[in-house]
Design a protein around this motif. Sequence first.
Motif, short mmCIF file in Angstrom:
data_model
loop_
_atom_site.label_atom_id
_atom_site.label_comp_id
_atom_site.label_asym_id
_atom_site.label_seq_id
_atom_site.Cartn_x
_atom_site.Cartn_y
_atom_site.Cartn_z
N LEU A 17 0.83 -1.21 0.00
CA LEU A 17 0.00 0.00 0.00
C LEU A 17 0.87 1.26 0.00
CD1 LEU A 17 -2.82 -1.01 2.52
CD2 LEU A 17 -3.02 -0.70 0.04
N ALA A 18 1.94 1.25 0.78
CA ALA A 18 2.84 2.41 0.82
C ALA A 18 3.52 2.61 -0.53
CB ALA A 18 3.87 2.25 1.93
N SER A 19 3.89 1.51 -1.19
CA SER A 19 4.53 1.64 -2.50
C SER A 19 3.53 2.15 -3.54
CB SER A 19 5.13 0.31 -2.95
OG SER A 19 4.13 -0.64 -3.24
N VAL A 36 9.92 -3.38 3.30
CA VAL A 36 9.51 -1.99 3.53
C VAL A 36 8.43 -1.92 4.61
CG1 VAL A 36 8.25 -0.06 2.47
CG2 VAL A 36 10.16 -1.09 1.29
N GLY A 37 7.47 -2.83 4.57
CA GLY A 37 6.41 -2.84 5.57
C GLY A 37 6.93 -3.11 6.97
N CYS A 38 7.83 -4.07 7.11
CA CYS A 38 8.36 -4.43 8.43
C CYS A 38 9.31 -3.36 8.96
CB CYS A 38 9.04 -5.79 8.37
SG CYS A 38 7.89 -7.13 8.10
N MET A 42 8.79 -0.69 12.18
CA MET A 42 9.74 -0.37 13.24
C MET A 42 10.03 1.12 13.30
SD MET A 42 12.41 -3.56 13.28
CE MET A 42 12.87 -3.44 11.56
N LEU A 43 10.22 1.74 12.13
CA LEU A 43 10.47 3.17 12.06
C LEU A 43 9.27 3.96 12.58
CD1 LEU A 43 12.26 5.55 11.09
CD2 LEU A 43 11.14 5.33 8.87
N GLY A 73 2.39 4.75 8.08
CA GLY A 73 3.10 6.03 8.09
C GLY A 73 4.61 5.83 8.08
N GLY A 74 5.09 4.86 8.84
CA GLY A 74 6.53 4.58 8.85
C GLY A 74 7.01 4.07 7.50
N ALA A 75 6.21 3.25 6.83
CA ALA A 75 6.59 2.75 5.51
C ALA A 75 6.64 3.87 4.48
CB ALA A 75 5.60 1.66 5.06
#
Length: 91
Positions: A17-19, A36-38, A42-43, A73-75
Motif C-alpha cells: 500500500l505504501a509503494s 519496507v512494511g516491516c 519499526m520506524l 506512516g513509517g513505511a
Amino acid sequence: MINFIIALIMGGIIGWLASKVMNTDAQQGVFLNVVVGCIGSMLGGWLFSFLTGGTQNLRDAPFNPVTLVVAFGGAIVLLGIVNLIRRGQVR
C-alpha cells in the motif's frame, strides 16, 4: 511464531500500500514490499514512541488500527527517504 508470520503478511500488505501511494510499486517485488512494511513498522513505532511515549508494532498487535496506521506512516516515511537518497527528490 504465528505472530511473526502474521506480522510478515501485514508488513507485506502495508509495504504494498505504501509503494502504491509513493508510486514505487513497479520497482518493488513482494520481498521488498515485506521488507519496507516491516522496517517501516519499526520506524513508525520508533517515531510514534518518540512523539507520544507509546509503542506500537506489528508483532505485538498486528490487527490494532493504531498499529496499522503507525506502520503505514513509517513505511511511507521510509520510501520517501529511500527516494530522496536514490533520486535526490521525493515523489
